[in-house]
Enzyme design. Structure first.
Site, mmCIF file in Angstrom:
data_model
loop_
_atom_site.group_PDB
_atom_site.id
_atom_site.type_symbol
_atom_site.label_atom_id
_atom_site.label_comp_id
_atom_site.label_asym_id
_atom_site.label_seq_id
_atom_site.Cartn_x
_atom_site.Cartn_y
_atom_site.Cartn_z
ATOM 1 N N ASN A 90 7.924 -9.682 -3.171
ATOM 2 C CA ASN A 90 8.625 -8.501 -2.651
ATOM 3 C C ASN A 90 9.057 -8.772 -1.218
ATOM 4 O O ASN A 90 8.841 -9.856 -0.687
ATOM 5 C CB ASN A 90 7.730 -7.263 -2.755
ATOM 6 N N LYS A 116 -2.480 8.683 -4.893
ATOM 7 C CA LYS A 116 -3.172 7.413 -4.570
ATOM 8 C C LYS A 116 -4.432 7.675 -3.741
ATOM 9 O O LYS A 116 -5.457 7.011 -3.925
ATOM 10 C CB LYS A 116 -2.235 6.461 -3.807
ATOM 11 N N LYS A 161 -7.570 6.302 -5.734
ATOM 12 C CA LYS A 161 -8.138 5.066 -5.184
ATOM 13 C C LYS A 161 -9.325 5.347 -4.235
ATOM 14 O O LYS A 161 -9.829 4.444 -3.599
ATOM 15 C CB LYS A 161 -7.045 4.259 -4.493
HETATM 16 O O1 PMT Z 1 5.292 -6.023 5.802
HETATM 17 P P1 PMT Z 1 6.420 -5.191 6.373
HETATM 18 O O2 PMT Z 1 7.762 -5.845 6.173
HETATM 19 O O3 PMT Z 1 6.151 -4.779 7.781
HETATM 20 O O4 PMT Z 1 6.500 -3.846 5.511
HETATM 21 C C1 PMT Z 1 5.452 -2.945 5.569
HETATM 22 C C2 PMT Z 1 5.113 -2.337 4.192
HETATM 23 C C3 PMT Z 1 6.284 -1.520 3.701
HETATM 24 C C4 PMT Z 1 4.795 -3.465 3.185
HETATM 25 C C5 PMT Z 1 3.832 -1.449 4.389
HETATM 26 O O5 PMT Z 1 4.155 -0.433 5.316
HETATM 27 C C6 PMT Z 1 3.382 -0.826 3.069
HETATM 28 O O6 PMT Z 1 3.830 0.219 2.651
HETATM 29 N N1 PMT Z 1 2.427 -1.513 2.357
HETATM 30 C C7 PMT Z 1 1.953 -1.148 1.034
HETATM 31 C C8 PMT Z 1 2.985 -1.507 -0.002
HETATM 32 C C9 PMT Z 1 2.487 -1.226 -1.400
HETATM 33 O O7 PMT Z 1 2.127 -2.151 -2.094
HETATM 34 O O8 PMT Z 1 2.427 0.015 -1.725
HETATM 35 P P2 PMT Z 1 1.894 0.578 -3.164
HETATM 36 O O9 PMT Z 1 2.212 2.013 -3.120
HETATM 37 O O10 PMT Z 1 2.477 -0.273 -4.255
HETATM 38 O O11 PMT Z 1 0.344 0.303 -3.122
HETATM 39 C C10 PMT Z 1 -0.577 1.304 -2.696
HETATM 40 C C11 PMT Z 1 -1.782 0.683 -2.037
HETATM 41 O O12 PMT Z 1 -2.547 -0.054 -3.007
HETATM 42 C C12 PMT Z 1 -1.467 -0.282 -0.918
HETATM 43 O O13 PMT Z 1 -2.432 -0.108 0.106
HETATM 44 C C13 PMT Z 1 -1.632 -1.650 -1.572
HETATM 45 O O14 PMT Z 1 -2.072 -2.639 -0.620
HETATM 46 C C14 PMT Z 1 -2.721 -1.381 -2.598
HETATM 47 N N2 PMT Z 1 -2.640 -2.228 -3.791
HETATM 48 C C15 PMT Z 1 -1.573 -2.161 -4.622
HETATM 49 C C16 PMT Z 1 -1.556 -2.913 -5.772
HETATM 50 C C17 PMT Z 1 -2.658 -3.753 -6.069
HETATM 51 N N3 PMT Z 1 -2.675 -4.500 -7.173
HETATM 52 N N4 PMT Z 1 -3.706 -3.806 -5.236
HETATM 53 C C18 PMT Z 1 -3.716 -3.055 -4.101
HETATM 54 O O15 PMT Z 1 -4.682 -3.105 -3.323
#
Ligand code: PMT
Length: 400
Positions: A207, A335, A339
């Protein structure tokens, strides 16, 4: 006890603005010690600062001191923050290379406190690759930069190089003085960047995460006194000085690294953009071109944040992120509960100045009984805001 701001003034036309800053800081209750370069005294006299601070202004390393103390060392020890306003190209070059040939640079080198650099110079000098390289080196050394503004410069040019607004510099100083030490004694774990899920030895899915958000949180946590470990996916960023890093590639690698590190951490922040799925089979050899369609079966990766929520060690504070493109608050709240987190930092990819790759973000912080949306700010400032709240939660939980 009053906190001490050591203000280093070097020789540029913006030196006169340091007097206003000094006055503002004194009104806020800080003790200000001023050190000037010889060149700076050509632009503004030491007497101005002496009248404001009620202290002698230091210019020469060899001035006699009444109590015979080694002046540059005693000031360096007392400094709660060291700010260079204005910082000329020459002084920036010296400090990033460890040169110490006058009172200002000698004291700067001896000081072990947060340091802020506020450059001001002609546009050509500012944009020169040498200066840019020195500014990058300053950031890598952990110094905070207050970027100059674009404007009409004293030399008649218009461009970037004008000293940042004094109010902005003042806010930066106050923020650092108020937050330094908030996380002293705490262990903070941050995950950052994307993961890469290999399809074959040549290709992967991933991504757009640059890692900036997580790296800036790690940098802010370090500045606030924490012992910081950063688990990072593949990114093109310098690891903040003083932060321990564990490099990973895939979601499974990140999961294993988190499992190894999490148990003795007080605060865990999952800013990484983890791949939700990986190819069921990573081909040993390059997948050859074939027909019109290619079918690959994906299987779910472990949800690291959810695992942390289930295996939480007592008093541990867990903060996740939510990157959404629609229904930001509903998805983020879901979430937070599912979580089992203490906080979710929600950002919307479609919002101007937010999300992937840029230096800024716009976030909403969701806690169980409280939601607040922050203004557009730098990713470092977002880090400070998040950590300030998590530090308070950690304190509350420790006292309960
Ligand atoms: O890195 P940059 O370019 O500065 O951009 C920052 C960002 C947009 C990446 C950051 O601000 C951000 O939003 N990070 C989380 C992105 C994400 O994966 O979001 P999600 O909604 O898909 O996941 C929710 C949470 O679960 C996140 O804390 C993620 O780390 C966690 N997760 C998700 C999937 C997985 N298999 N394991 C996880 O731990």
């Amino acid at each position: 006890m009053k906190k001490t701001v050591v203000l280093g003034v070097s020789g540029g036309i913006a030196a006169f603005k340091a007097a206003q800053l000094t006055s503002n800081l004194i009104k806020k209750g800080y003790d200000v010690e001023v050190i000037m370069t010889q060149n700076a005294t050509e632009f503004i006299t030491p007497l101005t600062f002496e009248s404001l601070t009620k202290h002698n202004v230091m210019v020469s390393t060899f001035e006699k001191v009444a109590d015979r103390s080694v002046k540059h060392i005693s000031i360096a020890h007392r400094a709660d923050i060291f700010v260079l306003v204005p910082a000329t190209a020459n002084v920036i070059a010296k400090i990033v290379h460890g040169l110490a040939d006058d009172m200002l640079t000698t004291t700067f080198l001896a000081a072990d406190c947060p340091k802020v650099i506020c450059p001001a110079m002609n546009t050509g000098m500012y944009e020169n690759p040498v200066t840019q390289k020195n500014l990058e080196a300053a950031k890598a050394l952990g110094y905070e930069l207050v970027e100059p503004e674009v404007g009409y410069l004293a030399c008649g040019d218009t461009g970037k190089g004008k000293l940042a607004d004094i109010t902005h510099i003042e806010e930066c100083i106050c923020r650092i003085l108020e937050t330094t030490g908030l996380l002293r004694g705490k262990r903070v774990l941050v995950t950052a960047g994307p993961t890469r899920e290999a399809l074959d030895p040549v290709r992967f899915i991933s991504n757009h995460s640059s890692g900036k958000m997580g790296y800036e949180i790690a940098r802010a946590a370090r500045d606030m006194g924490a012992d910081v470990t950063l688990i990072s996916g593949p990114v093109q960023l310098n690891v903040p000085h003083g932060v321990r890093v564990v490099q990973v590639v895939s979601a499974q690698d990140m999961f294993e690294a988190v499992q190894k590190e999490y148990a003795d951490c007080d605060i865990i922040i999952k800013a990484a953009a983890v791949g939700d799925y990986r190819a069921q089979k990573t081909e040993e050899n390059k997948i050859k071109k074939q027909g019109e369609f290619l079918e690959i079966t994906f299987v779910k990766n472990p949800d690291i944040l959810a695992w942390l929520g289930e295996h939480r060690v007592s008093n541990q504070i867990i903060c996740g992120f939510a990157m959404e493109t629609e229904h930001l608050l509903e998805h983020a709240a879901e979430k937070l509960n599912r979580k089992n987190c203490d906080m979710i930092v929600a950002n919307n990819l479609h919002e101007q100045g937010a999300g992937f790759q840029g230096d800024t973000n716009v976030v909403t912080l969701l806690q169980k009984n409280h939601t607040e949306t922050l203004d557009l700010m730098s990713k470092y400032e977002v880090g400070v805001e998040i950590l300030t709240r998590l530090a308070a939660l950690s304190k509350e939980r420790g006292e309960a």
